[in-house]
Design a protein around this motif. Structure first.
Motif, PDB file in Angstrom:
ATOM      1  N   VAL A   1     -33.338 -34.353  25.971  1.00 37.11           N
ATOM      2  CA  VAL A   1     -33.846 -33.866  24.686  1.00 37.11           C
ATOM      3  C   VAL A   1     -32.767 -33.041  23.990  1.00 37.11           C
ATOM      4  O   VAL A   1     -32.236 -32.092  24.568  1.00 37.11           O
ATOM      5  N   MET A   2     -32.449 -33.423  22.768  1.00 36.40           N
ATOM      6  CA  MET A   2     -31.539 -32.625  21.947  1.00 36.40           C
ATOM      7  C   MET A   2     -32.357 -31.863  20.906  1.00 36.40           C
ATOM      8  O   MET A   2     -33.044 -32.446  20.078  1.00 36.40           O
ATOM      9  N   ILE A   3     -32.303 -30.539  20.998  1.00 35.20           N
ATOM     10  CA  ILE A   3     -32.958 -29.673  20.019  1.00 35.20           C
ATOM     11  C   ILE A   3     -32.061 -29.591  18.786  1.00 35.20           C
ATOM     12  O   ILE A   3     -30.894 -29.208  18.889  1.00 35.20           O
ATOM     13  N   VAL A   4     -32.602 -29.946  17.632  1.00 36.34           N
ATOM     14  CA  VAL A   4     -31.848 -29.874  16.381  1.00 36.34           C
ATOM     15  C   VAL A   4     -32.559 -28.891  15.461  1.00 36.34           C
ATOM     16  O   VAL A   4     -33.746 -29.060  15.151  1.00 36.34           O
ATOM     17  N   THR A   5     -31.836 -27.878  15.029  1.00 35.64           N
ATOM     18  CA  THR A   5     -32.466 -26.769  14.308  1.00 35.64           C
ATOM     19  C   THR A   5     -31.610 -26.313  13.140  1.00 35.64           C
ATOM     20  O   THR A   5     -30.383 -26.245  13.244  1.00 35.64           O
ATOM     21  N   ALA A   6     -32.283 -26.011  12.035  1.00 36.94           N
ATOM     22  CA  ALA A   6     -31.639 -25.324  10.917  1.00 36.94           C
ATOM     23  C   ALA A   6     -32.014 -23.855  11.002  1.00 36.94           C
ATOM     24  O   ALA A   6     -33.119 -23.513  11.409  1.00 36.94           O
ATOM     25  N   THR A   7     -31.100 -22.994  10.623  1.00 36.09           N
ATOM     26  CA  THR A   7     -31.377 -21.562  10.708  1.00 36.09           C
ATOM     27  C   THR A   7     -30.923 -20.849   9.444  1.00 36.09           C
ATOM     28  O   THR A   7     -29.888 -21.188   8.849  1.00 36.09           O
ATOM     29  N   SER A   8     -31.705 -19.864   9.048  1.00 35.05           N
ATOM     30  CA  SER A   8     -31.296 -18.981   7.955  1.00 35.05           C
ATOM     31  C   SER A   8     -30.668 -17.710   8.505  1.00 35.05           C
ATOM     32  O   SER A   8     -30.365 -16.791   7.758  1.00 35.05           O
ATOM     33  N   GLY A   9     -30.482 -17.668   9.833  1.00 36.89           N
ATOM     34  CA  GLY A   9     -29.787 -16.533  10.434  1.00 36.89           C
ATOM     35  C   GLY A   9     -30.176 -16.218  11.852  1.00 36.89           C
ATOM     36  O   GLY A   9     -29.316 -16.087  12.725  1.00 36.89           O
ATOM     37  N   ASP A  10     -31.477 -16.095  12.138  1.00 35.96           N
ATOM     38  CA  ASP A  10     -31.909 -15.617  13.444  1.00 35.96           C
ATOM     39  C   ASP A  10     -32.340 -16.720  14.411  1.00 35.96           C
ATOM     40  O   ASP A  10     -32.104 -16.633  15.608  1.00 35.96           O
ATOM     41  N   THR A  11     -32.985 -17.776  13.904  1.00 39.27           N
ATOM     42  CA  THR A  11     -33.446 -18.846  14.789  1.00 39.27           C
ATOM     43  C   THR A  11     -32.281 -19.463  15.552  1.00 39.27           C
ATOM     44  O   THR A  11     -32.411 -19.806  16.732  1.00 39.27           O
ATOM     45  N   GLY A  12     -31.126 -19.603  14.898  1.00 36.52           N
ATOM     46  CA  GLY A  12     -29.991 -20.270  15.523  1.00 36.52           C
ATOM     47  C   GLY A  12     -29.582 -19.640  16.833  1.00 36.52           C
ATOM     48  O   GLY A  12     -29.531 -20.306  17.874  1.00 36.52           O
ATOM     49  N   LYS A  13     -29.286 -18.351  16.815  1.00 38.99           N
ATOM     50  CA  LYS A  13     -28.859 -17.685  18.039  1.00 38.99           C
ATOM     51  C   LYS A  13     -29.975 -17.669  19.079  1.00 38.99           C
ATOM     52  O   LYS A  13     -29.739 -17.856  20.276  1.00 38.99           O
ATOM     53  N   ALA A  14     -31.223 -17.450  18.634  1.00 34.18           N
ATOM     54  CA  ALA A  14     -32.330 -17.417  19.587  1.00 34.18           C
ATOM     55  C   ALA A  14     -32.505 -18.763  20.269  1.00 34.18           C
ATOM     56  O   ALA A  14     -32.784 -18.844  21.470  1.00 34.18           O
ATOM     57  N   ALA A  15     -32.350 -19.852  19.518  1.00 32.15           N
ATOM     58  CA  ALA A  15     -32.440 -21.187  20.117  1.00 32.15           C
ATOM     59  C   ALA A  15     -31.266 -21.443  21.062  1.00 32.15           C
ATOM     60  O   ALA A  15     -31.443 -21.982  22.158  1.00 32.15           O
ATOM     61  N   ALA A  54     -34.009 -10.226  17.543  1.00 36.51           N
ATOM     62  CA  ALA A  54     -34.811 -10.733  16.431  1.00 36.51           C
ATOM     63  C   ALA A  54     -36.140 -11.253  16.956  1.00 36.51           C
ATOM     64  O   ALA A  54     -36.268 -11.609  18.129  1.00 36.51           O
ATOM     65  N   PHE A  55     -37.117 -11.326  16.062  1.00 31.87           N
ATOM     66  CA  PHE A  55     -38.468 -11.724  16.486  1.00 31.87           C
ATOM     67  C   PHE A  55     -38.514 -13.151  17.021  1.00 31.87           C
ATOM     68  O   PHE A  55     -39.431 -13.524  17.749  1.00 31.87           O
ATOM     69  N   LYS A  56     -37.515 -13.959  16.686  1.00 26.68           N
ATOM     70  CA  LYS A  56     -37.508 -15.345  17.157  1.00 26.68           C
ATOM     71  C   LYS A  56     -37.459 -15.427  18.682  1.00 26.68           C
ATOM     72  O   LYS A  56     -37.849 -16.438  19.262  1.00 26.68           O
ATOM     73  N   ASP A  57     -36.988 -14.352  19.331  1.00 25.76           N
ATOM     74  CA  ASP A  57     -36.916 -14.367  20.797  1.00 25.76           C
ATOM     75  C   ASP A  57     -38.296 -14.501  21.440  1.00 25.76           C
ATOM     76  O   ASP A  57     -38.419 -15.047  22.539  1.00 25.76           O
ATOM     77  N   ILE A  58     -39.334 -13.985  20.783  1.00 23.05           N
ATOM     78  CA  ILE A  58     -40.672 -14.041  21.361  1.00 23.05           C
ATOM     79  C   ILE A  58     -41.047 -15.490  21.653  1.00 23.05           C
ATOM     80  O   ILE A  58     -41.631 -15.798  22.703  1.00 23.05           O
ATOM     81  N   ALA A  59     -40.700 -16.385  20.758  1.00 21.44           N
ATOM     82  CA  ALA A  59     -41.021 -17.802  20.950  1.00 21.44           C
ATOM     83  C   ALA A  59     -39.913 -18.559  21.648  1.00 21.44           C
ATOM     84  O   ALA A  59     -40.173 -19.423  22.497  1.00 21.44           O
ATOM     85  N   LEU A  60     -38.663 -18.235  21.333  1.00 16.78           N
ATOM     86  CA  LEU A  60     -37.567 -19.072  21.833  1.00 16.78           C
ATOM     87  C   LEU A  60     -37.102 -18.693  23.232  1.00 16.78           C
ATOM     88  O   LEU A  60     -36.267 -19.379  23.804  1.00 16.78           O
ATOM     89  N   GLN A  61     -37.647 -17.626  23.802  1.00 22.24           N
ATOM     90  CA  GLN A  61     -37.434 -17.389  25.221  1.00 22.24           C
ATOM     91  C   GLN A  61     -38.414 -18.207  26.066  1.00 22.24           C
ATOM     92  O   GLN A  61     -38.130 -18.518  27.217  1.00 22.24           O
ATOM     93  N   ILE A  62     -39.548 -18.587  25.484  1.00 21.59           N
ATOM     94  CA  ILE A  62     -40.532 -19.363  26.250  1.00 21.59           C
ATOM     95  C   ILE A  62     -40.480 -20.859  25.933  1.00 21.59           C
ATOM     96  O   ILE A  62     -40.821 -21.694  26.786  1.00 21.59           O
TER      97      ILE A  62
END
Length: 494
Positions: free
Chosen positions: A134-148, A110-118
């Motif tokens: 640091v605890m990363i807290v994220t809501a996802t509609s599908g793709d951000t979750g796995k990429a994070a 998913a396109f989220k990898d472009i940002a969440l790999q860096i």
């Protein structure tokens, strides 16, 4: 030169880009912005010889000015050197009369990898010399979750907690999250929509008592959603790289404008294109493509943002969003930095569920943006037509964008459609769009049938999931999310 950031809702507290990335969200609930955006402008003639890595270095060097050249170079190499299945990172290919920018060649497809790999590397540089976890807290509609999860798993001094709307992501998206290994990761489904999850995450960031309790354990919260400038900034790079590829293909000359059509729900993906335009990229129109949750289509058309509408569950679930958080950054720039006006609009959205842009701001919005939406039936038709006519297999989100792009008249520019996910993340819906009954099969049965039908192989990043054990099965009400975060912190930072 340091690049200072402040909230979209006030300019009193200036922070560096490293501090903004660590914080994620401003203390007053606003999003971090810089008034230097666009001061350093690129020369389109320089792009043809640049690789994706070169463009990423240039973009991050301008947007994240307190990172050294060496730090940015290390982050870019760590993120992109071997983590994508093509050296091009984001290859551009022909699709009909336009172009397809393939943003799904990373580890989670998913396109989220472009940002969440860096972002994890940027976060580590921002934490350098700081003992605070640091605890990363994220809501996802599908793709951000796995990429994070994939980006932050195993990163020292960091944990990641992901909330997703139970039953409103695809089978494969759910498995990608539920099978994620790592002692510093936590995943939980919530009863509700993505907007419910995102709204509660923002309240978690604003919870002063929670912040004090976590500070006693030497823990602070940050975000991997595109509300974090460290998540948004890297996405600007692929707009520059698309332009560079068009130059090398001889499709445009330096200085020619290019239109981009972007499937988006939270507005971060298309806002990155606006950033690129402000930084000197010759962008013509930015076309915002929505599904039946068409709050952005209505907003761009009328100047009225109204989230008081029925939520529609669609076959493009990553866009099933009614509150587009990143829009706040655009409002700030359209209003020439008028924080009071932005704060009033955001207050109206919170209290009334809607706001109306002043006419001058709406006119400025329309100078750069067009919008449209596609129903599920139109999305399926576009998937089928793309395969039958051109032998190109696309996912439902990309199909929404292509459908909208074809409907909106062009101005003679080359047009690039952003392809945001691999079609095998949505095998059942793609299979059905091609006229085949999924027959109630799970994601892998549909994946196998889709491969047999098309001869297009599923990516190994997804096919390996069929044998991966389920490691996360938590569910909670949105009111219980704060407690889940505290428990996740206790597990991750023993």
């Amino acid at each position: 030169m340091k690049t200072f950031y402040h909230s979209t809702r006030g300019k009193d507290d200036l922070v560096t880009s490293k501090q903004a990335i660590r914080a994620g969200l401003a203390p007053d609930g606003g999003l971090y912005v810089s008034d230097r955006l666009g001061e350093d402008r690129l020369d389109p003639r320089d792009l043809a010889d640049r690789s994706f890595h070169d463009s990423a270095r240039w973009v991050l060097g301008r947007l994240l000015g307190d990172y050294s050249t060496e730090e940015i170079d290390e982050c870019v190499r760590a993120a992109y050197a071997g983590n994508f299945d093509t050296p091009a990172v984001v290859p551009l290919s022909r699709l009909g009369q336009g172009w397809l920018l393939e943003l799904h060649h990373g580890p989670t497809c998913a396109f989220k990898d472009i940002a969440l790999q860096i972002l994890p590397h940027l976060m580590l540089k921002a934490r350098s010399g700081d003992e605070e976890d640091v605890m990363i807290v994220t809501a996802t509609s599908g793709d951000t979750g796995k990429a994070a999860l994939a980006g932050f798993a195993g990163v020292a001094g960091c944990g990641v907690t992901v909330f997703y709307p139970e039953g409103k992501v695809s089978d494969i998206q759910h498995l990608q999250m539920a099978t994620q290994a790592g002692s510093n990761v936590a995943v939980c489904g919530i009863e509700g929509t993505f907007d419910d999850a995102q709204g509660q995450v923002k309240r978690i960031f604003a919870d002063a008592q929670l912040a004090r309790r976590l500070a006693e354990r030497n823990v602070r919260l940050s975000s991997a959603n595109s509300i974090n400038i460290g998540r948004l900034a890297p996405q600007v790079s692929y707009y520059l790289d698309a332009y560079a590829q068009l130059l090398r293909a001889g499709a445009i000359a330096a200085g020619d404008e290019v239109d981009f059509c972007v499937p988006t729900g939270n507005f971060g993906d298309v806002l990155a294109g606006y950033f690129a335009k402000r930084m000197g990229l010759p962008v013509g129109r930015l076309i915002v493509a929505s599904n039946s949750n068409k709050v952005l289509t209505d907003f761009i058309g009328t100047g009225i943002y109204d989230r008081r509408r029925e939520f529609v569950k669609t076959i493009s679930p990553s866009m099933d969003i009614l509150v587009s958080s990143n829009l706040e950054r655009l409002l700030y720039y359209l209003a020439d930095g008028d924080c009071e006006q932005v704060a009033r609009l955001m207050s109206d959205l919170e209290e009334k569920g809607c706001y109306r842009l002043p006419q001058a701001l709406h006119e400025r919005l329309r100078e750069s943006f067009d919008a449209g939406f596609a129903s599920d039936e139109e999305t399926r038709s576009t998937i089928r037509r793309s395969w039958e006519d051109e032998h190109v297999l696309i996912d439902p989100h990309t199909a929404v964008a292509r459908c909208v792009q074809e409907r909106i008249a062009g101005g003679g520019h080359q047009r690039v459609c952003l392809s945001t996910a691999n079609p095998y993340k949505f095998s059942a819906d793609v299979l059905e769009a091609l006229g085949k009954d999924p027959q109630g099969g799970d994601g892998f049965a549909c994946m196998d049938r889709l491969q047999e039908l098309t001869g297009v192989g599923a990516p190994s990043q997804l096919s390996f999931l069929r044998d991966a054990p389920i490691l996360h099965d938590s569910l909670c009400a949105k009111g219980e999310m704060t407690h889940f975060v505290e428990r996740a912190c206790a597990r991750a930072f023993k």
